[in-house]
Structures are given as C-alpha cells and as structure tokens.
Design a protein around this motif. Structure first.
Motif, mmCIF file in Angstrom:
data_model
loop_
_atom_site.group_PDB
_atom_site.id
_atom_site.type_symbol
_atom_site.label_atom_id
_atom_site.label_comp_id
_atom_site.label_asym_id
_atom_site.label_seq_id
_atom_site.Cartn_x
_atom_site.Cartn_y
_atom_site.Cartn_z
ATOM 1 N N ARG A 9 0.770 -1.244 0.192
ATOM 2 C CA ARG A 9 -0.205 -0.081 0.028
ATOM 3 C C ARG A 9 0.779 1.299 0.002
ATOM 4 N NH1 ARG A 9 -4.710 -1.012 4.031
ATOM 5 N NH2 ARG A 9 -4.692 1.323 4.431
ATOM 6 N N LYS A 10 2.214 0.960 0.651
ATOM 7 C CA LYS A 10 2.892 2.205 0.772
ATOM 8 C C LYS A 10 3.311 2.443 -0.911
ATOM 9 C CE LYS A 10 4.686 2.460 5.520
ATOM 10 N NZ LYS A 10 5.668 1.990 6.350
ATOM 11 N N LYS A 11 3.896 1.503 -1.354
ATOM 12 C CA LYS A 11 4.200 1.446 -2.756
ATOM 13 C C LYS A 11 3.211 2.000 -3.500
ATOM 14 C CE LYS A 11 7.568 -2.438 -2.786
ATOM 15 N NZ LYS A 11 7.543 -3.685 -3.093
ATOM 16 N N LEU A 12 2.038 1.526 -3.514
ATOM 17 C CA LEU A 12 0.903 2.086 -4.285
ATOM 18 C C LEU A 12 0.702 3.695 -4.115
ATOM 19 C CD1 LEU A 12 -1.541 1.084 -6.172
ATOM 20 C CD2 LEU A 12 -2.760 0.943 -4.160
ATOM 21 N N TYR A 13 0.741 3.951 -2.770
ATOM 22 C CA TYR A 13 0.729 5.434 -2.476
ATOM 23 C C TYR A 13 1.819 6.250 -3.145
ATOM 24 C CZ TYR A 13 -0.521 9.392 0.351
ATOM 25 O OH TYR A 13 -1.084 10.614 0.865
ATOM 26 N N ASN A 14 2.928 5.819 -3.107
ATOM 27 C CA ASN A 14 4.099 6.621 -3.631
ATOM 28 C C ASN A 14 3.998 6.435 -5.236
ATOM 29 O OD1 ASN A 14 5.229 7.237 -1.396
ATOM 30 N ND2 ASN A 14 6.213 5.367 -1.260
ATOM 31 N N ALA A 15 3.626 5.298 -5.746
ATOM 32 C CA ALA A 15 3.362 5.240 -7.264
ATOM 33 C C ALA A 15 2.389 6.305 -7.858
ATOM 34 C CB ALA A 15 2.935 3.889 -7.454
ATOM 35 N N LEU A 17 1.736 8.971 -6.497
ATOM 36 C CA LEU A 17 2.197 10.522 -6.636
ATOM 37 C C LEU A 17 3.135 10.789 -7.884
ATOM 38 C CD1 LEU A 17 2.469 13.199 -4.955
ATOM 39 C CD2 LEU A 17 4.821 12.000 -3.977
ATOM 40 N N VAL A 18 3.693 9.438 -8.088
ATOM 41 C CA VAL A 18 4.675 9.591 -9.427
ATOM 42 C C VAL A 18 3.672 9.875 -10.598
ATOM 43 C CG1 VAL A 18 6.094 8.328 -10.741
ATOM 44 C CG2 VAL A 18 6.699 8.350 -8.307
ATOM 45 N N LEU A 19 2.752 8.819 -10.512
ATOM 46 C CA LEU A 19 1.797 9.312 -11.829
ATOM 47 C C LEU A 19 1.069 10.504 -11.905
ATOM 48 C CD1 LEU A 19 -0.407 5.840 -12.114
ATOM 49 C CD2 LEU A 19 1.320 6.546 -13.455
ATOM 50 N N ILE A 20 0.789 11.063 -10.715
ATOM 51 C CA ILE A 20 0.374 12.437 -10.565
ATOM 52 C C ILE A 20 1.304 13.530 -11.235
ATOM 53 C CG2 ILE A 20 -0.349 14.345 -9.146
ATOM 54 C CD1 ILE A 20 -1.914 12.214 -7.448
ATOM 55 N N ILE A 21 2.466 13.222 -10.907
ATOM 56 C CA ILE A 21 3.624 14.204 -11.275
ATOM 57 C C ILE A 21 3.842 13.952 -12.926
ATOM 58 C CG2 ILE A 21 6.170 14.839 -11.204
ATOM 59 C CD1 ILE A 21 5.799 13.772 -7.918
ATOM 60 N N ILE A 22 4.119 12.785 -13.148
ATOM 61 C CA ILE A 22 4.343 12.510 -14.644
ATOM 62 C C ILE A 22 3.136 13.313 -15.372
ATOM 63 C CG2 ILE A 22 4.231 10.863 -16.394
ATOM 64 C CD1 ILE A 22 5.634 8.965 -14.346
ATOM 65 N N LEU A 70 -3.450 9.953 -16.230
ATOM 66 C CA LEU A 70 -2.643 9.758 -15.192
ATOM 67 C C LEU A 70 -3.042 10.445 -13.872
ATOM 68 C CD1 LEU A 70 0.865 9.496 -17.179
ATOM 69 C CD2 LEU A 70 -0.603 7.715 -16.155
ATOM 70 N N ILE A 71 -3.249 11.598 -13.861
ATOM 71 C CA ILE A 71 -3.572 12.516 -12.663
ATOM 72 C C ILE A 71 -4.781 11.639 -11.950
ATOM 73 C CG2 ILE A 71 -4.401 14.472 -11.695
ATOM 74 C CD1 ILE A 71 -2.667 15.924 -14.238
ATOM 75 N N VAL A 72 -5.832 11.318 -12.713
ATOM 76 C CA VAL A 72 -6.998 10.754 -12.187
ATOM 77 C C VAL A 72 -6.648 9.351 -11.596
ATOM 78 C CG1 VAL A 72 -9.311 10.084 -12.582
ATOM 79 C CG2 VAL A 72 -8.546 11.959 -13.645
ATOM 80 N N GLY A 73 -5.826 8.543 -12.374
ATOM 81 C CA GLY A 73 -5.689 7.358 -12.004
ATOM 82 C C GLY A 73 -4.646 7.418 -10.716
ATOM 83 N N GLY A 74 -3.669 8.272 -10.739
ATOM 84 C CA GLY A 74 -2.764 8.316 -9.693
ATOM 85 C C GLY A 74 -3.413 8.770 -8.348
ATOM 86 N N GLY A 75 -4.283 9.570 -8.575
ATOM 87 C CA GLY A 75 -5.235 10.099 -7.498
ATOM 88 C C GLY A 75 -5.961 9.061 -6.969
ATOM 89 N N ALA A 76 -6.684 8.191 -7.683
ATOM 90 C CA ALA A 76 -7.340 6.975 -7.222
ATOM 91 C C ALA A 76 -6.688 6.127 -6.684
ATOM 92 C CB ALA A 76 -8.095 6.239 -8.428
ATOM 93 N N VAL A 79 -5.926 7.226 -3.045
ATOM 94 C CA VAL A 79 -7.031 6.878 -2.261
ATOM 95 C C VAL A 79 -7.249 5.491 -1.758
ATOM 96 C CG1 VAL A 79 -9.557 7.104 -2.076
ATOM 97 C CG2 VAL A 79 -8.407 8.974 -3.166
ATOM 98 N N VAL A 80 -6.991 4.505 -2.552
ATOM 99 C CA VAL A 80 -7.313 3.203 -2.367
ATOM 100 C C VAL A 80 -6.088 2.692 -1.354
ATOM 101 C CG1 VAL A 80 -6.901 0.804 -3.122
ATOM 102 C CG2 VAL A 80 -8.321 2.601 -4.692
#
Ligand SMILES: [Zn+2]
Length: 157
Positions: A9-15, A17-22, A70-76, A79-80
């Motif tokens: 879940r930590k990895k997912l959370y950071n991933a 964030l990366v998706l949002i930045i990209i 990517l922003i929408v996906g990263g945000g989702a 949340v998860v």
C-alpha cells in the motif's frame, strides 16, 4: 493490536504520486508546445519548419489527455492505498473499512476519528466477540476461558 500499513500500500501510494507528477508534466505540454510551435513555425514571420512545428500541437494535446488520465488514475491509487479497498468503497465491509481508515485518521490528525466513533454507534456498536483464552500451565495449549480442564492434557486450569 496496531494495524501496520502494508508495504504494497505504501508503494501504491508513492506510485500514485509519481503518476500524478508525470501526469501534470504531460498535462502542461500544450501550454509549452503551442508557443514553441508558433515561434518555430513563424520564426521571423516566415514559416520555417512548418510541418514539424505545427505537428507538435496535436501531439502535445494527446500527451495532455494521457497526462489527465494519469492524474486521475494516480489520485485513485492514492485513495485506495490510504484507505484500503474497503475504505475507498471498492469493498463494502464496514468492519474492514474501520480498520483501513485508521491510517487515514492518523493523517487527518484524529479529526475523523471522532466522526468514526459516532458512526460506530450508529452502525451498531463494537460487535467484536472477544473470546478470552487461557493457556495451560503444563502443555501451553490454549483453552477457552470457562473450561476447567485442559483440552490437551486434561490437567485442571
Ligand atoms: Zn494442558
């Protein structure tokens, strides 16, 4: 028992964030590409590199659309990751949601905790049937609290 946040879940959370930045970088491309295309195409009033310059605009818009996704996906994902599947509404499990939300309440500084405590009363209170167990002195077998003799060795508890 404190619930540990799983590494996944930590990895997912950071991933997320990366998706949002990209995503943000891609999303901003047209704003950069349009002036670049303009200056490249009409440098000095003469269309110098017409096809390449103008092609940058639609490409940038496609990239922008991908960036938005990517922003929408990263945000989702975040949340998860933060609330767990239950807390995000993917799984309808009030008990699990409560557990998963512990991380969220921790981040919110305990503000949500009070709300959750209120909600818990409405849901039907703490329904965890705690079975107290006692350990046999001689064989270490765990027995139910009200049992008088050990199930394993038969010695009185
Ligand atoms: Zn025993």
């Amino acid at each position: 028992m404190t619930k540990q946040i799983s590494p996944e879940r930590k990895k997912l959370y950071n991933a997320g964030l990366v998706l949002i930045i990209i995503g943000l970088c891609l999303f901003a491309l047209p704003f950069l590409a349009i002036p670049i295309a303009m200056t490249a195409t009409f440098a000095g009033g003469v269309p110098t590199s017409f096809p390449t310059g103008i092609l940058a605009v639609p490409v940038a818009f496609v990239a922008s659309f991908i960036g938005f996704a990517l922003i929408v996906g990263g945000g989702a994902m975040r949340v998860v990751a933060a609330r767990g599947k239950a807390g995000s509404g993917l799984v309808l499990d009030p008990e699990q949601a409560r557990e998963d939300l512990k991380l969220w309440t921790g981040m919110a500084g305990g503000i949500v905790k009070d709300v959750l405590n209120e909600a818990d009363i409405n849901i039907g209170g703490d329904k965890t049937d705690k079975v107290v167990m006692i350990r046999c002195q001689s064989c270490q077998k765990v027995n139910e609290e009200d049992s008088k003799f050990c199930q394993e060795c038969g010695k009185p508890l």
